[in-house]
Motif scaffolding. Structure first.
Motif, PDB file in Angstrom:
ATOM      1  N   GLY A  42       0.807  -1.219   0.000  1.00  0.00           N
ATOM      2  CA  GLY A  42       0.000   0.000   0.000  1.00  0.00           C
ATOM      3  C   GLY A  42       0.834   1.261   0.000  1.00  0.00           C
ATOM      4  O   GLY A  42       0.540   2.190  -0.737  1.00  0.00           O
ATOM      5  N   ILE A  43       1.866   1.298   0.847  1.00  0.00           N
ATOM      6  CA  ILE A  43       2.699   2.502   0.883  1.00  0.00           C
ATOM      7  C   ILE A  43       4.048   2.277   0.199  1.00  0.00           C
ATOM      8  O   ILE A  43       4.847   3.203   0.091  1.00  0.00           O
ATOM      9  N   ASN A  44       4.286   1.046  -0.244  1.00  0.00           N
ATOM     10  CA  ASN A  44       5.521   0.692  -0.952  1.00  0.00           C
ATOM     11  C   ASN A  44       6.776   1.175  -0.234  1.00  0.00           C
ATOM     12  O   ASN A  44       7.648   1.789  -0.830  1.00  0.00           O
ATOM     13  N   ARG A  45       6.832   0.920   1.052  1.00  0.00           N
ATOM     14  CA  ARG A  45       7.985   1.293   1.887  1.00  0.00           C
ATOM     15  C   ARG A  45       8.615   0.024   2.419  1.00  0.00           C
ATOM     16  O   ARG A  45       7.914  -0.880   2.856  1.00  0.00           O
ATOM     17  N   ARG A  46       9.936  -0.053   2.378  1.00  0.00           N
ATOM     18  CA  ARG A  46      10.641  -1.233   2.868  1.00  0.00           C
ATOM     19  C   ARG A  46      11.091  -1.003   4.309  1.00  0.00           C
ATOM     20  O   ARG A  46      11.601   0.063   4.644  1.00  0.00           O
ATOM     21  N   VAL A  47      10.903  -2.018   5.139  1.00  0.00           N
ATOM     22  CA  VAL A  47      11.384  -2.011   6.520  1.00  0.00           C
ATOM     23  C   VAL A  47      12.084  -3.341   6.773  1.00  0.00           C
ATOM     24  O   VAL A  47      11.918  -4.302   6.030  1.00  0.00           O
ATOM     25  N   GLY A  48      12.841  -3.390   7.838  1.00  0.00           N
ATOM     26  CA  GLY A  48      13.558  -4.604   8.163  1.00  0.00           C
ATOM     27  C   GLY A  48      13.229  -5.098   9.555  1.00  0.00           C
ATOM     28  O   GLY A  48      12.386  -4.532  10.262  1.00  0.00           O
ATOM     29  N   LEU A  49      13.926  -6.149   9.924  1.00  0.00           N
ATOM     30  CA  LEU A  49      13.691  -6.740  11.239  1.00  0.00           C
ATOM     31  C   LEU A  49      13.983  -5.773  12.376  1.00  0.00           C
ATOM     32  O   LEU A  49      13.307  -5.813  13.406  1.00  0.00           O
ATOM     33  N   ASP A 109      13.658   4.889  12.672  1.00  0.00           N
ATOM     34  CA  ASP A 109      14.484   3.700  12.477  1.00  0.00           C
ATOM     35  C   ASP A 109      14.171   3.033  11.138  1.00  0.00           C
ATOM     36  O   ASP A 109      15.068   2.538  10.460  1.00  0.00           O
ATOM     37  N   ALA A 110      12.912   3.040  10.760  1.00  0.00           N
ATOM     38  CA  ALA A 110      12.519   2.448   9.476  1.00  0.00           C
ATOM     39  C   ALA A 110      13.038   3.274   8.302  1.00  0.00           C
ATOM     40  O   ALA A 110      13.273   2.747   7.222  1.00  0.00           O
ATOM     41  N   ALA A 111      13.252   4.570   8.507  1.00  0.00           N
ATOM     42  CA  ALA A 111      13.694   5.450   7.419  1.00  0.00           C
ATOM     43  C   ALA A 111      15.210   5.625   7.366  1.00  0.00           C
ATOM     44  O   ALA A 111      15.782   5.744   6.277  1.00  0.00           O
ATOM     45  N   PHE A 112      15.899   5.634   8.506  1.00  0.00           N
ATOM     46  CA  PHE A 112      17.329   5.968   8.548  1.00  0.00           C
ATOM     47  C   PHE A 112      18.223   4.870   7.983  1.00  0.00           C
ATOM     48  O   PHE A 112      19.189   5.141   7.288  1.00  0.00           O
ATOM     49  N   LYS A 113      17.943   3.620   8.281  1.00  0.00           N
ATOM     50  CA  LYS A 113      18.663   2.459   7.743  1.00  0.00           C
ATOM     51  C   LYS A 113      20.172   2.541   7.979  1.00  0.00           C
ATOM     52  O   LYS A 113      20.993   2.527   7.060  1.00  0.00           O
TER      53      LYS A 113
END
Length: 146
Positions: A42-49, A109-113
Motif C-alpha cells: 500500500g505505501i511501498n515502503r521497505r522495513v527490516g527486522l 528507524d525504518a527510514a534511517f537504515k
C-alpha cells in the motif's frame, strides 16, 4: 628491459581476498535483513527486522543496537581504519538514541537504515583500499550506433 628497472610486487593486502568478499557479502545480507527485508503493501515502503524488533519497548531497541554493533565489530576485524569505525559507530548511536523514542523513533528507524549505510561505507573503503573488487564499474557508457 634494461637492468636498472625493478619490479615491485603488489602487496598481499592490496589483492582482493575472497574471504573478505564473502564477509562483506554476509554483512550486506544482514544489513538488508535488518533494514529493508519486507515491503509494506500500500505505501511501498521497505522495513527490516530492526524496525519490527524496535516496536518492543527498550528491549527491542537494545537488541537492534547490539546487532548493529556487530557490523561495526566485523568492520574492525576486516581492518577498517578508526575514522571509518567512528563514523559507523556514530550512525549506530544516532539510530539507537532516536530509536528509543516511542513510535517516532520506530518510524525514524525504518527510514534511517543505519546498517545499510554502514555496510555501504565499509564496501566503499574496501574497494578503494583494494580489499575487494568493485561492486560497480565506474565510468561513462557511450552508445555506438553502427
Amino acid at each position: 628491459m634494461d637492468s636498472t628497472q625493478t619490479f615491485r610486487a603488489t602487496p598481499l593486502s592490496r589483492i582482493a581476498d575472497p574471504s573478505r568478499e564473502a564477509s562483506l557479502a554476509r554483512l550486506e545480507a544482514l544489513a538488508h535483513l535488518l533494514d529493508s527485508a519486507f515491503l509494506i503493501p500500500g505505501i511501498n515502503r521497505r522495513v527490516g527486522l530492526e524496525a519490527l524488533i524496535g516496536l518492543v519497548p527498550v528491549v527491542g531497541d537494545l537488541v537492534g543496537l547490539v546487532i548493529s554493533s556487530y557490523i561495526v565489530g566485523e568492520a574492525r576485524r576486516l581492518g577498517a581504519p578508526r575514522w571509518l569505525l567512528g563514523r559507523m559507530a556514530l550512525n549506530v548511536a544516532f539510530d539507537g538514541a532516536i530509536g528509543i523514542v516511542p513510535l517516532a523513533g520506530d518510524l525514524f528507524d525504518a527510514a534511517f537504515k543505519a546498517n545499510i549505510r554502514n555496510v555501504r561505507l565499509l564496501r566503499r573503503w574496501m574497494e578503494r583500499s583494494g580489499g575487494v573488487r568493485p561492486n560497480e564499474i565506474e565510468g561513462t557508457a557511450v552508445r555506438i550506433d553502427g
